[in-house]
Motif scaffolding. Structure first.
Motif, PDB file in Angstrom:
ATOM      1  N   GLY A   1     -21.715   9.014 -25.166  1.00 50.88           N
ATOM      2  CA  GLY A   1     -21.672  10.109 -24.206  1.00 50.88           C
ATOM      3  C   GLY A   1     -22.866  10.104 -23.267  1.00 50.88           C
ATOM      4  O   GLY A   1     -22.727  10.395 -22.078  1.00 50.88           O
ATOM      5  N   GLN A   2     -24.035   9.759 -23.775  1.00 52.26           N
ATOM      6  CA  GLN A   2     -25.219   9.718 -22.928  1.00 52.26           C
ATOM      7  C   GLN A   2     -25.120   8.600 -21.896  1.00 52.26           C
ATOM      8  O   GLN A   2     -25.500   8.779 -20.729  1.00 52.26           O
ATOM      9  CB  GLN A   2     -26.462   9.534 -23.791  1.00 52.26           C
ATOM     10  CG  GLN A   2     -27.775   9.569 -23.018  1.00 52.26           C
ATOM     11  CD  GLN A   2     -28.034  10.898 -22.336  1.00 52.26           C
ATOM     12  OE1 GLN A   2     -27.470  11.913 -22.733  1.00 52.26           O
ATOM     13  NE2 GLN A   2     -28.866  10.880 -21.307  1.00 52.26           N
TER      14      GLN A   2
ATOM     15  N   ALA B   1     -12.520   6.142 -25.036  1.00 50.53           N
ATOM     16  CA  ALA B   1     -13.316   4.953 -24.960  1.00 50.53           C
ATOM     17  C   ALA B   1     -14.554   5.188 -24.147  1.00 50.53           C
ATOM     18  O   ALA B   1     -14.521   5.792 -23.102  1.00 50.53           O
ATOM     19  CB  ALA B   1     -12.494   3.825 -24.350  1.00 50.53           C
ATOM     20  N   PRO B   2     -15.721   4.759 -24.573  1.00 53.01           N
ATOM     21  CA  PRO B   2     -16.942   4.928 -23.816  1.00 53.01           C
ATOM     22  C   PRO B   2     -16.821   4.306 -22.446  1.00 53.01           C
ATOM     23  O   PRO B   2     -16.185   3.281 -22.252  1.00 53.01           O
ATOM     24  CB  PRO B   2     -17.989   4.218 -24.671  1.00 53.01           C
ATOM     25  CG  PRO B   2     -17.444   4.293 -26.045  1.00 53.01           C
ATOM     26  CD  PRO B   2     -15.968   4.197 -25.899  1.00 53.01           C
ATOM     27  N   GLY B   3     -17.487   4.893 -21.503  1.00 49.14           N
ATOM     28  CA  GLY B   3     -17.476   4.390 -20.151  1.00 49.14           C
ATOM     29  C   GLY B   3     -16.493   5.079 -19.269  1.00 49.14           C
ATOM     30  O   GLY B   3     -16.476   4.859 -18.076  1.00 49.14           O
ATOM     31  N   GLY B   4     -15.624   5.918 -19.763  1.00 46.30           N
ATOM     32  CA  GLY B   4     -14.652   6.621 -18.956  1.00 46.30           C
ATOM     33  C   GLY B   4     -14.519   8.037 -19.416  1.00 46.30           C
ATOM     34  O   GLY B   4     -14.945   8.415 -20.482  1.00 46.30           O
TER      35      GLY B   4
ATOM     36  N   GLY C   1     -19.328  12.942 -20.578  1.00 45.01           N
ATOM     37  CA  GLY C   1     -19.689  12.575 -21.938  1.00 45.01           C
ATOM     38  C   GLY C   1     -20.143  13.728 -22.796  1.00 45.01           C
ATOM     39  O   GLY C   1     -20.654  13.508 -23.894  1.00 45.01           O
ATOM     40  N   LEU C   2     -19.975  14.984 -22.310  1.00 50.22           N
ATOM     41  CA  LEU C   2     -20.470  16.135 -23.058  1.00 50.22           C
ATOM     42  C   LEU C   2     -19.797  16.250 -24.417  1.00 50.22           C
ATOM     43  O   LEU C   2     -20.467  16.510 -25.432  1.00 50.22           O
ATOM     44  CB  LEU C   2     -20.241  17.417 -22.246  1.00 50.22           C
ATOM     45  CG  LEU C   2     -20.669  18.723 -22.914  1.00 50.22           C
ATOM     46  CD1 LEU C   2     -22.170  18.718 -23.163  1.00 50.22           C
ATOM     47  CD2 LEU C   2     -20.269  19.919 -22.054  1.00 50.22           C
ATOM     48  N   PHE C   3     -18.476  16.072 -24.460  1.00 58.18           N
ATOM     49  CA  PHE C   3     -17.775  16.194 -25.736  1.00 58.18           C
ATOM     50  C   PHE C   3     -18.274  15.165 -26.734  1.00 58.18           C
ATOM     51  O   PHE C   3     -18.504  15.474 -27.901  1.00 58.18           O
ATOM     52  CB  PHE C   3     -16.271  16.048 -25.523  1.00 58.18           C
ATOM     53  CG  PHE C   3     -15.473  16.202 -26.784  1.00 58.18           C
ATOM     54  CD1 PHE C   3     -15.037  17.444 -27.192  1.00 58.18           C
ATOM     55  CD2 PHE C   3     -15.159  15.111 -27.576  1.00 58.18           C
ATOM     56  CE1 PHE C   3     -14.309  17.606 -28.363  1.00 58.18           C
ATOM     57  CE2 PHE C   3     -14.437  15.247 -28.742  1.00 58.18           C
ATOM     58  CZ  PHE C   3     -14.010  16.507 -29.132  1.00 58.18           C
TER      59      PHE C   3
END
Length: 669
Positions: free
Chosen positions: A333-334, A598-601, A214-216
């Motif tokens: 990302g967090q 997409a969040p979570g991946g 999630g850094l980006f």
């Protein structure tokens, strides 16, 4: 220290670092030794000292797997698409039906920060509704509080009906995300129950730092917040400057010459006889005289002391939208980082299952007692593995949109299990369904994949190894169509620029025309060259060719929409001659990056420059998109594959059969 898979004082071969119950209670018809674990120990340790739970993990039976999938959000009303569509339509209807304000010197129209903030909050709420339900649970009540203000219900009957529909859509969306989060909790509980208390810390593929997950998105979110805050500051500074100037300005009553309610333009005759046009927000249909404030070249309406031009609107609205989207991106990302760190730090449930890696790169998970039933879930893995069926160990409290780690359950004293992590969020069902089993889109996608596989099989039987490089590029028809698109796009932009149009319409039309221009350029310029070393790919966003060694080429795909994509994985440093990664200008050998997916991946869309459309994954994996370079629908009607379809099929054949790759030329020029 590397573990040997045994915990001290555990003669039954329990895996070191594994907590909870053993394999007791496992049905006798499911053999444990088929998964590489038995009474003689676990399956070994990872390079970081993490022990694998191959000897004690329970099998995830097909019946339990089906119950896990059934516990997910399967009902049609739980999908966020319908409430999102209703919300968008209702918001637009409410805005269009809302009456224009009446602005006077006694009651001037201000910036209305609260009203505009509430309106712009709908955009991040829609994004969260699809990708971040954890935040949508909070944004929906905030929007309901905004709509509860008395001023929101002062319009006519049409606006009140539209506002009521907005409230209903927000409540529906809140129920959707609440149900999705509840379904995830149910799925995680079922996984813990199926694991029978067996837990362990998940291993990670070599070269991956879990803390970078999630850094980006976190960095991009902070940048968006900073840019948005800077834009808002410019608006506030300009407003304060206008306030100071208005206090020393001279007020004059001037006659109204014309008022255009469609473009919100008010024309007045100034005291010196000249005409001046204002961008206004209020309603001036029955107004014959207005008061203006004059101070040198500074001119404002007394009823609207702040500018209402396009630049001011874009800075204010764009700044608030960027802040909202930035907060959503940073939180996404967090949350992704927390998920993968929870896997790594553990303990998390561990289960045995079976996996099938498809030719298109997706991994499907089945129950441990066979492949006869439908796949329970699917995801895109990293690293990309070769096609086949595997006995595997699953790590994680699995839920849809979540993350998992998978290791192969290989047997033998010298076996070292391979490790992969989900590159995309977990989705329920087989890969061809894309989360919507039996849908028309799923059937069409499955048909397209089947036709592509037929082309690959045909290429495997007809392609012969060439003595020199093999090239695929745009054909004459595509180039002619692309040239026509370029000419029409350039002509449209020129016409919009020189025509008597409002600047807002010029910008919108120019954006559409430039998108059309981009598509034409993609059709004309794409080119792929295969030689004995690898592929050279050329296309937008730059025309510089990029070299990809064969060891780094995952697969080539010609999508149903006409996009040609090359998926790359990290090359073997010993075989590619590119230490730490594959050659291609990634600038980050041996590392990994993320994009705004997409969040979570793990994300895929960094969009970084330096070659044809790049979408970075992990450890050097990328998707290189050459854009839309063909028309699969027309090709099916004509029963004649296009050049891009032939290129994807022949490149895939060369990936599967290295003997079909071009050999070195006999004479170099």
């Amino acid at each position: 220290m590397i573990s040997d898979g045994r915990s001290e004082g555990a003669p039954d071969g329990g895996s070191a670092g594994v907590r909870g119950g053993g394999s007791g209670g496992v049905p006798e018809d499911v053999s444990a030794d088929v998964y590489g674990g038995g009474s003689d120990g676990g399956s070994g340790g990872g390079s970081d000292g993490t022990s694998y739970a191959g000897g004690t993990a329970r099998p995830w039976l097909a019946a339990d797997a089906r119950g896990w999938r059934a516990a997910g959000p399967r009902a049609a009303w739980v999908r966020p698409t319908l409430p999102a569509v209703v919300l968008v339509v209702a918001v637009f209807a409410a805005v269009l039906m809302s009456p224009d304000p009446t602005c006077t010197p006694q009651a001037p129209c201000g910036e209305e920060w609260v009203d505009k903030t509430g309106t712009m909050l709908f955009l991040p709420h829609l994004v969260c509704l699809f990708f971040l339900p954890e935040l949508a649970v909070l944004t929906a009540p905030l929007l309901l509080l905004y709509l509860a203000r008395p001023g929101q219900w002062e319009g006519g009957a049409g606006e009140k009906v539209a506002a009521a529909v907005v409230v209903a859509a927000l409540c529906w969306g809140w129920l959707v995300v609440a149900q999705r989060l509840r379904a995830r909790r149910r799925q995680r509980a079922l996984i813990a129950e199926a694991a029978g208390g067996v837990t362990a810390s998940a291993p990670m593929p070599d070269g991956i730092e879990p803390g970078q997950r999630g850094l980006f998105r976190r960095v991009a979110g902070l940048l968006m917040c900073a840019v948005g805050a800077a834009l808002i500051v410019t608006v506030v500074v300009q407003d304060r400057s206008d306030d100071r100037t208005a206090r020393v300005a001279v007020a004059r009553d001037v006659p109204v010459v014309a008022y255009n309610p469609d473009d919100y333009l008010l024309t007045v005759r100034m005291p010196d006889g000249s005409r001046h046009r204002f961008d206004v927000d209020g309603d001036y249909r029955d107004v014959g005289t207005v008061t203006v404030l004059l101070h040198g070249d500074w001119v404002r309406l007394a009823g609207e002391p702040y500018p209402d031009d396009l630049s001011h609107f874009l800075r204010q609205a764009g700044g608030m939208a960027l802040v909202g989207l930035g907060i959503a991106s940073a939180l996404s990302g967090q949350l992704a980082r927390r998920r993968v760190l929870a896997l790594r730090r553990g303990p998390v449930p561990v289960l045995r299952a079976r996996a099938r890696t498809r030719a298109d790169g997706f991994t499907e998970i089945y129950g441990a007692d066979g492949l006869g039933s439908e796949a329970v879930l699917h995801y895109e893995p990293f690293p990309h593995a070769r096609s086949g069926v595997h006995d595997v160990i699953l790590y994680g409290a699995l839920s849809e949109d979540g993350t998992l780690v998978l290791t192969s359950a290989e047997s033998g004293p010298a076996a070292k299990p391979s490790v992969e992590v989900s590159l995309s969020p977990i989705r329920g069902g087989p890969a061809v369904d894309h989360g919507d089993a039996g849908s028309t889109a799923g059937r069409r996608e499955a048909g397209h994949r089947q036709a592509a596989e037929i082309d690959v099989q045909r290429a495997l039987g007809t392609v012969v190894a060439a003595a020199g490089p093999v090239r695929w590029h745009a054909g004459p028809v595509a180039r002619c169509v692309g040239a026509v698109m370029l000419v029409t796009g350039a002509g449209a932009v020129t016409s919009a620029a020189v025509g008597d149009w409002p600047w807002s319409r010029v910008l919108w039309f120019s954006f559409v025309a430039l998108t059309w221009f981009y598509g034409g350029w993609c059709l004309m310029t794409w080119q792929i060259t295969a030689d004995s070393v690898g592929l050279r790919v050329r296309g937008l966003p730059s025309s510089r060719a990029r070299h990809i060694p064969w060891d780094a080429v995952g697969h080539a795909r010609y999508g149903r929409g006409g996009a040609l994509t090359i998926t790359c994985v990290e090359a073997d440093p010993e075989g590619s001659g590119a230490p730490g990664g594959w050659d291609g200008g990634s600038g980050a050998p041996g590392g990994w990056d993320e994009g705004s997916g997409a969040p979570g991946g793990f994300d895929e869309g960094s969009g970084s420059p330096g070659g044809p459309g790049r979408h970075r994954g992990l450890g050097g994996s990328e998707e290189i998109s050459l854009g839309v370079v063909g028309w699969p629908f027309a090709e099916r009607l004509l029963k004649r594959p296009g050049r891009a379809a032939v290129a994807a099929a022949e490149i895939t054949a060369m990936i599967r059969q290295p003997g079909l790759r071009p050999g070195p030329p006999e004479h170099l020029p």
